[in-house]
Design a protein around this motif. Structure first.
Motif, PDB file in Angstrom:
ATOM      1  N   SER A 135       2.296  -6.445  -3.075  1.00 31.90           N
ATOM      2  CA  SER A 135       1.846  -7.829  -2.936  1.00 31.90           C
ATOM      3  C   SER A 135       0.445  -7.948  -3.510  1.00 31.90           C
ATOM      4  O   SER A 135      -0.457  -7.184  -3.140  1.00 31.90           O
ATOM      5  CB  SER A 135       1.837  -8.261  -1.467  1.00 31.90           C
ATOM      6  OG  SER A 135       1.290  -9.556  -1.328  1.00 31.90           O
ATOM      7  N   TYR A 144      -6.291  -9.464  -2.888  1.00 32.11           N
ATOM      8  CA  TYR A 144      -5.976  -8.749  -1.653  1.00 32.11           C
ATOM      9  C   TYR A 144      -4.624  -8.099  -1.900  1.00 32.11           C
ATOM     10  O   TYR A 144      -3.621  -8.780  -2.057  1.00 32.11           O
ATOM     11  CB  TYR A 144      -5.907  -9.705  -0.459  1.00 32.11           C
ATOM     12  CG  TYR A 144      -5.571  -9.020   0.846  1.00 32.11           C
ATOM     13  CD1 TYR A 144      -6.565  -8.397   1.586  1.00 32.11           C
ATOM     14  CD2 TYR A 144      -4.263  -8.997   1.325  1.00 32.11           C
ATOM     15  CE1 TYR A 144      -6.261  -7.762   2.782  1.00 32.11           C
ATOM     16  CE2 TYR A 144      -3.958  -8.369   2.516  1.00 32.11           C
ATOM     17  CZ  TYR A 144      -4.960  -7.749   3.245  1.00 32.11           C
ATOM     18  OH  TYR A 144      -4.656  -7.121   4.423  1.00 32.11           O
ATOM     19  N   GLU A 145      -4.604  -6.774  -1.978  1.00 32.41           N
ATOM     20  CA  GLU A 145      -3.406  -6.051  -2.395  1.00 32.41           C
ATOM     21  C   GLU A 145      -2.815  -5.238  -1.245  1.00 32.41           C
ATOM     22  O   GLU A 145      -3.547  -4.571  -0.515  1.00 32.41           O
ATOM     23  CB  GLU A 145      -3.734  -5.092  -3.548  1.00 32.41           C
ATOM     24  CG  GLU A 145      -4.491  -5.753  -4.696  1.00 32.41           C
ATOM     25  CD  GLU A 145      -4.818  -4.768  -5.806  1.00 32.41           C
ATOM     26  OE1 GLU A 145      -4.115  -3.739  -5.924  1.00 32.41           O
ATOM     27  OE2 GLU A 145      -5.782  -5.011  -6.549  1.00 32.41           O
ATOM     28  N   THR A 146      -1.508  -5.295  -1.091  1.00 34.35           N
ATOM     29  CA  THR A 146      -0.829  -4.436  -0.124  1.00 34.35           C
ATOM     30  C   THR A 146       0.293  -3.688  -0.841  1.00 34.35           C
ATOM     31  O   THR A 146       1.021  -4.253  -1.655  1.00 34.35           O
ATOM     32  CB  THR A 146      -0.246  -5.237   1.053  1.00 34.35           C
ATOM     33  OG1 THR A 146       0.666  -6.221   0.571  1.00 34.35           O
ATOM     34  CG2 THR A 146      -1.355  -5.914   1.848  1.00 34.35           C
ATOM     35  N   TYR A 147       0.398  -2.415  -0.524  1.00 39.43           N
ATOM     36  CA  TYR A 147       1.418  -1.545  -1.103  1.00 39.43           C
ATOM     37  C   TYR A 147       2.193  -0.904   0.045  1.00 39.43           C
ATOM     38  O   TYR A 147       1.654  -0.061   0.767  1.00 39.43           O
ATOM     39  CB  TYR A 147       0.771  -0.448  -1.962  1.00 39.43           C
ATOM     40  CG  TYR A 147       0.018  -0.962  -3.164  1.00 39.43           C
ATOM     41  CD1 TYR A 147       0.597  -0.954  -4.428  1.00 39.43           C
ATOM     42  CD2 TYR A 147      -1.280  -1.450  -3.038  1.00 39.43           C
ATOM     43  CE1 TYR A 147      -0.098  -1.420  -5.538  1.00 39.43           C
ATOM     44  CE2 TYR A 147      -1.976  -1.929  -4.139  1.00 39.43           C
ATOM     45  CZ  TYR A 147      -1.383  -1.905  -5.376  1.00 39.43           C
ATOM     46  OH  TYR A 147      -2.070  -2.377  -6.478  1.00 39.43           O
ATOM     47  N   GLU A 148       3.433  -1.316   0.216  1.00 39.76           N
ATOM     48  CA  GLU A 148       4.276  -0.713   1.234  1.00 39.76           C
ATOM     49  C   GLU A 148       4.659   0.695   0.781  1.00 39.76           C
ATOM     50  O   GLU A 148       4.543   1.033  -0.405  1.00 39.76           O
ATOM     51  CB  GLU A 148       5.528  -1.559   1.458  1.00 39.76           C
ATOM     52  CG  GLU A 148       5.248  -2.982   1.931  1.00 39.76           C
ATOM     53  CD  GLU A 148       4.547  -3.038   3.275  1.00 39.76           C
ATOM     54  OE1 GLU A 148       4.684  -2.076   4.066  1.00 39.76           O
ATOM     55  OE2 GLU A 148       3.839  -4.041   3.532  1.00 39.76           O
ATOM     56  N   GLU A 188      -7.032   0.675   4.062  1.00 40.39           N
ATOM     57  CA  GLU A 188      -6.179   1.526   4.902  1.00 40.39           C
ATOM     58  C   GLU A 188      -5.114   2.190   4.051  1.00 40.39           C
ATOM     59  O   GLU A 188      -4.780   1.722   2.957  1.00 40.39           O
ATOM     60  CB  GLU A 188      -5.523   0.722   6.023  1.00 40.39           C
ATOM     61  CG  GLU A 188      -4.525  -0.320   5.564  1.00 40.39           C
ATOM     62  CD  GLU A 188      -3.857  -1.036   6.727  1.00 40.39           C
ATOM     63  OE1 GLU A 188      -2.666  -0.739   6.986  1.00 40.39           O
ATOM     64  OE2 GLU A 188      -4.507  -1.879   7.359  1.00 40.39           O
ATOM     65  N   ASN A 239       2.129   3.956  -4.161  1.00 37.32           N
ATOM     66  CA  ASN A 239       1.962   4.404  -2.780  1.00 37.32           C
ATOM     67  C   ASN A 239       3.068   5.407  -2.482  1.00 37.32           C
ATOM     68  O   ASN A 239       4.215   5.033  -2.268  1.00 37.32           O
ATOM     69  CB  ASN A 239       2.043   3.225  -1.811  1.00 37.32           C
ATOM     70  CG  ASN A 239       1.812   3.665  -0.361  1.00 37.32           C
ATOM     71  OD1 ASN A 239       1.652   4.851  -0.081  1.00 37.32           O
ATOM     72  ND2 ASN A 239       1.809   2.711   0.549  1.00 37.32           N
ATOM     73  N   ARG A 292       1.555   1.814   4.962  1.00 37.06           N
ATOM     74  CA  ARG A 292       1.099   0.772   4.057  1.00 37.06           C
ATOM     75  C   ARG A 292      -0.318   1.058   3.576  1.00 37.06           C
ATOM     76  O   ARG A 292      -1.142   1.599   4.302  1.00 37.06           O
ATOM     77  CB  ARG A 292       1.128  -0.572   4.790  1.00 37.06           C
ATOM     78  CG  ARG A 292       0.700  -1.749   3.938  1.00 37.06           C
ATOM     79  CD  ARG A 292       0.702  -3.047   4.729  1.00 37.06           C
ATOM     80  NE  ARG A 292      -0.382  -3.064   5.703  1.00 37.06           N
ATOM     81  CZ  ARG A 292      -0.819  -4.164   6.307  1.00 37.06           C
ATOM     82  NH1 ARG A 292      -0.245  -5.322   6.058  1.00 37.06           N
ATOM     83  NH2 ARG A 292      -1.801  -4.107   7.171  1.00 37.06           N
ATOM     84  N   CYS A 293      -0.593   0.675   2.335  1.00 38.48           N
ATOM     85  CA  CYS A 293      -1.945   0.775   1.785  1.00 38.48           C
ATOM     86  C   CYS A 293      -2.471  -0.631   1.528  1.00 38.48           C
ATOM     87  O   CYS A 293      -1.746  -1.486   1.008  1.00 38.48           O
ATOM     88  CB  CYS A 293      -1.943   1.571   0.480  1.00 38.48           C
ATOM     89  SG  CYS A 293      -3.571   1.705  -0.309  1.00 38.48           S
ATOM     90  N   VAL A 294      -3.719  -0.871   1.908  1.00 40.05           N
ATOM     91  CA  VAL A 294      -4.360  -2.166   1.703  1.00 40.05           C
ATOM     92  C   VAL A 294      -5.627  -1.961   0.880  1.00 40.05           C
ATOM     93  O   VAL A 294      -6.445  -1.094   1.185  1.00 40.05           O
ATOM     94  CB  VAL A 294      -4.715  -2.854   3.034  1.00 40.05           C
ATOM     95  CG1 VAL A 294      -5.435  -4.181   2.779  1.00 40.05           C
ATOM     96  CG2 VAL A 294      -3.460  -3.083   3.869  1.00 40.05           C
TER      97      VAL A 294
END
Length: 214
Positions: free
Chosen positions: A123, A139-143, A165, A197, A202-204
């Motif tokens: 995302s 703002y990036e999120t990697y499941e 995180e 990832n 999850r990585c933020v």
């Protein structure tokens, strides 16, 4: 294959509605420039079949493929997902952007169809718009298992980020490093790069790019 109305109300995995038609947007820009699908394919280095499938909403492009196509138009990925309507929403200049106002710019998240699982698990939410700002912030999120794609991509400028995180594997110009929470990065965006990832959580990341060419 859901129709357009169903896709607009489906929302992303986080439950946020997506109101953006990737195929219609691409077709509109292409026609405004007087380009045929074949001519656009020749100039971007992708197949004519891919352009046709994207415009008919039968597949979603990877970040790398879409950036190749948009380079013919002189558009960044962020600009592609920024419509006149989204600019009008910010007619009064503001310095605060609520969570609900952040705009998703990952084609896999917006489109919901025909994407690799790894890309769909990424995302990328833009903070603000390109009309008033010369700095692109995401703002990036990697499941777990998320991957920006098997191909690296590049663009003008510099980009940097801070891992809030989790952990992320960053590949830049054939060099690979694993970053954990508290680590950061800064590199020349013209070098081919990708994010993965490979962890179990999850990585933020909060990142920035200047000029906003991503």
């Amino acid at each position: 294959m859901p129709d357009k109305e169903e896709r607009l109300t489906e929302g992303d995995p986080a439950g946020e509605p997506m109101d953006f038609d990737v195929g219609a947007r691409l077709k509109s820009i292409r026609k405004s420039l007087g380009l045929s699908q074949r001519r656009l394919a020749d100039q971007s280095g992708v197949t004519n079949g891919l352009i046709s499938m994207i415009e008919s909403n039968k597949t979603s492009p990877s970040i790398s493929s879409l950036k190749k196509i948009l380079s013919v138009f002189g558009l960044s990925l962020a600009d592609f997902f920024e419509t006149e309507e989204s600019n009008q929403d910010n007619t009064e200049k503001t310095f605060v952007f609520r969570a609900s106002a952040l705009r998703e710019i990952n084609p896999a998240r917006v489109f919901h169809e025909g994407t690799e699982q790894g890309l769909a698990a990424v995302s990328l939410k833009r903070i603000g718009t390109g009309r008033d700002h010369k700095l692109l912030m995401l703002y990036e999120t990697y499941e777990p298992g998320a991957d920006t794609g098997p191909e690296t991509y590049a663009h003008d400028g510099e980009e940097g980020g801070y891992v809030i995180e989790g952990e992320i594997v960053l590949e830049v110009d054939n060099r690979t490093e694993t970053l954990q929470a508290g680590d950061s990065y800064l590199f020349d965006s013209r070098l081919p790069h990708r994010f993965r990832n490979v962890g179990k959580t999850r990585c933020v990341i909060v990142s920035a790019c200047t000029p906003p060419t991503f």
